[in-house]
Design a protein around this motif. Structure first.
Motif, PDB file in Angstrom:
ATOM      1  N   ALA A 166       0.843  -1.183   0.000  1.00 26.20           N
ATOM      2  CA  ALA A 166       0.000   0.000   0.000  1.00 26.20           C
ATOM      3  C   ALA A 166       0.885   1.242   0.000  1.00 26.20           C
ATOM      4  O   ALA A 166       1.945   1.255   0.636  1.00 26.20           O
TER       5      ALA A 166
ATOM      6  N   THR B 193      -7.533   0.787   4.258  1.00 24.86           N
ATOM      7  CA  THR B 193      -6.712  -0.377   3.910  1.00 24.86           C
ATOM      8  C   THR B 193      -6.311  -1.171   5.137  1.00 24.86           C
ATOM      9  O   THR B 193      -5.271  -1.808   5.157  1.00 24.86           O
TER      10      THR B 193
ATOM     11  N   MET C 233      -6.404  -6.243   4.200  1.00 21.96           N
ATOM     12  CA  MET C 233      -5.886  -6.433   2.841  1.00 21.96           C
ATOM     13  C   MET C 233      -5.817  -7.898   2.478  1.00 21.96           C
ATOM     14  O   MET C 233      -5.656  -8.769   3.350  1.00 21.96           O
TER      15      MET C 233
ATOM     16  N   LEU D  32      -3.889  -5.762   8.224  1.00 21.28           N
ATOM     17  CA  LEU D  32      -2.531  -5.318   7.955  1.00 21.28           C
ATOM     18  C   LEU D  32      -1.684  -5.324   9.226  1.00 21.28           C
ATOM     19  O   LEU D  32      -0.470  -5.502   9.178  1.00 21.28           O
TER      20      LEU D  32
ATOM     21  N   ALA E 224      -8.104  -4.095  -0.730  1.00 19.73           N
ATOM     22  CA  ALA E 224      -8.070  -3.566   0.630  1.00 19.73           C
ATOM     23  C   ALA E 224      -9.442  -3.042   1.009  1.00 19.73           C
ATOM     24  O   ALA E 224     -10.203  -2.564   0.159  1.00 19.73           O
TER      25      ALA E 224
END
Length: 123
Positions: A24, A31, A34, A53, A98
């Motif tokens: 990213a 996001t 993901m 993430l 995402a």
């Protein structure tokens, strides 16, 4: 706007392995979760695997359980998809995706998409 950049696709023989990466461009609430979808021509895009993430909340489609592993490195804003025991049926364009939350990823809403990376598995 956050951008997702995939890498690691390619061609491999059946039974082989590939590792996909998705980075990213910046950290964002959009996001936080993901992962990966895949699509072959003429078929709908299907969900493959995902993770927060920051870690946790892993999701796997039934057809990849035991073969694919999703992992993350928050410091690099990157998620990975380790694909083992590949079959020709795994051939597809793989898209990084995402979403704000795991539920959004599951329901394919509020998504941010990468450009895709091609995976081809030959028999």
């Amino acid at each position: 706007q956050v951008h997702l950049v995939e890498s690691g696709g390619g061609s491999v023989q059946a039974g082989g392995s590939l590792r996909l990466s998705c980075a990213a461009s910046s950290a964002s609430d959009s996001t936080d979760y993901m992962g990966w979808f895949r699509q072959v021509p003429g078929k709908e895009r299907e969900r493959v695997a995902g993770t927060y993430l920051r870690g946790g909340g892993a999701y796997y489609a039934d057809f990849v359980k035991g073969r694919f592993t999703v992992s993350q490195d928050y410091g690099k804003l990157t998620v990975y998809l380790e694909m083992n025991s590949l079959t020709p049926e795994d051939s597809a364009m793989y898209y990084c995706a995402a979403a704000p939350y795991r539920i959004d990823f599951i329901n394919t809403r509020e998504m941010t998409w990468g450009q895709g990376t091609q995976v081809t598995v030959s028999s």
